[in-house]
Design a protein around this motif. Sequence first.
Motif, PDB file in Angstrom:
ATOM      1  N   TYR A  68       0.497  -1.575   0.234  1.00  0.00           N
ATOM      2  CA  TYR A  68       0.462  -0.163   0.069  1.00  0.00           C
ATOM      3  C   TYR A  68       0.838   1.601  -0.336  1.00  0.00           C
ATOM      4  CZ  TYR A  68      -3.129   3.507   1.985  1.00  0.00           C
ATOM      5  OH  TYR A  68      -3.806   4.646   1.641  1.00  0.00           O
ATOM      6  N   PHE A  69       1.762   1.146   0.869  1.00  0.00           N
ATOM      7  CA  PHE A  69       2.737   2.212   0.516  1.00  0.00           C
ATOM      8  C   PHE A  69       3.424   2.967  -1.126  1.00  0.00           C
ATOM      9  CE2 PHE A  69       3.824   2.151   5.651  1.00  0.00           C
ATOM     10  CZ  PHE A  69       2.371   2.371   6.200  1.00  0.00           C
ATOM     11  N   CYS A  70       3.885   1.675  -1.432  1.00  0.00           N
ATOM     12  CA  CYS A  70       4.971   1.539  -2.608  1.00  0.00           C
ATOM     13  C   CYS A  70       3.647   2.291  -3.593  1.00  0.00           C
ATOM     14  CB  CYS A  70       4.721   0.376  -2.855  1.00  0.00           C
ATOM     15  SG  CYS A  70       6.027   0.451  -4.730  1.00  0.00           S
ATOM     16  N   ILE A  76       8.154   6.385   1.302  1.00  0.00           N
ATOM     17  CA  ILE A  76       7.711   6.493   2.044  1.00  0.00           C
ATOM     18  C   ILE A  76       7.656   4.703   2.161  1.00  0.00           C
ATOM     19  CG2 ILE A  76       6.094   6.010   4.242  1.00  0.00           C
ATOM     20  CD1 ILE A  76       6.879   9.589   3.980  1.00  0.00           C
ATOM     21  N   TYR A  77       7.405   3.902   1.163  1.00  0.00           N
ATOM     22  CA  TYR A  77       8.045   3.069   1.538  1.00  0.00           C
ATOM     23  C   TYR A  77       9.408   2.674   1.137  1.00  0.00           C
ATOM     24  CZ  TYR A  77       8.541  -1.450  -1.227  1.00  0.00           C
ATOM     25  OH  TYR A  77       9.063  -2.669  -1.812  1.00  0.00           O
ATOM     26  N   LEU A 143       4.147   4.130  12.229  1.00  0.00           N
ATOM     27  CA  LEU A 143       4.887   5.320  12.443  1.00  0.00           C
ATOM     28  C   LEU A 143       5.168   5.684  10.989  1.00  0.00           C
ATOM     29  CD1 LEU A 143       7.342   4.723  15.146  1.00  0.00           C
ATOM     30  CD2 LEU A 143       5.445   6.319  15.494  1.00  0.00           C
ATOM     31  N   ALA A 144       5.076   4.509  10.232  1.00  0.00           N
ATOM     32  CA  ALA A 144       5.593   5.889   8.888  1.00  0.00           C
ATOM     33  C   ALA A 144       4.351   5.824   8.039  1.00  0.00           C
ATOM     34  CB  ALA A 144       6.141   4.889   7.848  1.00  0.00           C
ATOM     35  N   SER A 145       3.171   4.954   8.273  1.00  0.00           N
ATOM     36  CA  SER A 145       1.900   5.642   8.572  1.00  0.00           C
ATOM     37  C   SER A 145       1.294   7.196   8.264  1.00  0.00           C
ATOM     38  CB  SER A 145       0.498   4.740   8.300  1.00  0.00           C
ATOM     39  OG  SER A 145       0.780   4.906   9.826  1.00  0.00           O
ATOM     40  N   LEU A 146       1.970   8.222   9.370  1.00  0.00           N
ATOM     41  CA  LEU A 146       1.165   9.106   9.895  1.00  0.00           C
ATOM     42  C   LEU A 146       1.669   9.800   9.016  1.00  0.00           C
ATOM     43  CD1 LEU A 146       2.604   8.962  13.523  1.00  0.00           C
ATOM     44  CD2 LEU A 146       0.611   8.936  12.592  1.00  0.00           C
ATOM     45  N   GLY A 193      13.089   8.010  13.602  1.00  0.00           N
ATOM     46  CA  GLY A 193      13.933  10.021  13.831  1.00  0.00           C
ATOM     47  C   GLY A 193      15.209  10.437  12.623  1.00  0.00           C
ATOM     48  N   ILE A 194      15.566   9.129  12.520  1.00  0.00           N
ATOM     49  CA  ILE A 194      16.779   9.880  11.665  1.00  0.00           C
ATOM     50  C   ILE A 194      16.139   9.147  10.044  1.00  0.00           C
ATOM     51  CG2 ILE A 194      19.051   8.979  10.390  1.00  0.00           C
ATOM     52  CD1 ILE A 194      19.793   7.599  13.360  1.00  0.00           C
ATOM     53  N   THR A 195      15.213   8.374   9.582  1.00  0.00           N
ATOM     54  CA  THR A 195      14.997   7.881   8.286  1.00  0.00           C
ATOM     55  C   THR A 195      13.721   9.371   8.148  1.00  0.00           C
ATOM     56  OG1 THR A 195      13.207   6.494   9.451  1.00  0.00           O
ATOM     57  CG2 THR A 195      15.765   5.688   8.047  1.00  0.00           C
TER      58      THR A 195
END
Length: 215
Positions: A68-70, A76-77, A143-146, A193-195
């Motif tokens: 889905y992210f892709c 983001i993916y 977290l990435a979904s945000l 926090g880094i990526t």
Amino acid sequence: MIKIVRKTPYLLFLLVIPLLAVVYQFLNNRSHKAVDISTALDQSIPFLPIFILPYILWYAYIFCYLVYFCFQDTKIYLKTLLMIVIAELICFVIYFLFQTTVPRPALTGDDFLTNLVQWIYMNDRPFNCFPSIHVLTTFAVMLASLHIKNKHILNTLCIHISGSFIIISTLFVKQHVIFDMIGSMFLITFLYGITFELLSFRLREKSETVYVKNK
């Protein structure tokens, strides 16, 4: 349709996940000086076979949301996948140097849920517990979904409610202990926090500098 076709090749990066699984299985066969880091609080958490359902849901959860992210936001993916890969590699080093174990309950009964737990126990030995890969990959997706824009409210609820159930399921089916969960979430928060934050800030700062110079 053209956009979907253009993004499809990026799905090949998902092949890194089964490669990581091979390394995990190799380390899972080592039980040299495994340490039990469970606490009295862990012992007070009941064993609830019903939680094997969200525990197993994890496999589909990670795969489906990465796909889905892709298609929603390839950057983001890729960041999410990179975060997961780095986190798992760190876990492998920890598993090799400091292997932990989790006490498992004696299973009784022959019902469907107990059989599912038995199947998991047979295919995943009680080692390689701290940090929990189940927890860290799930929390990474949450977290990435945000950063995914224009999500439907039901999609947002599904990501976070399902993810939360998957995380706590590791405790109720006695696959992990509280320190495993905390360690995983701390590791992912640090890498996030880094990526996602630090890297994005530097890229944004650089692009703004170039814009000012051109202006």
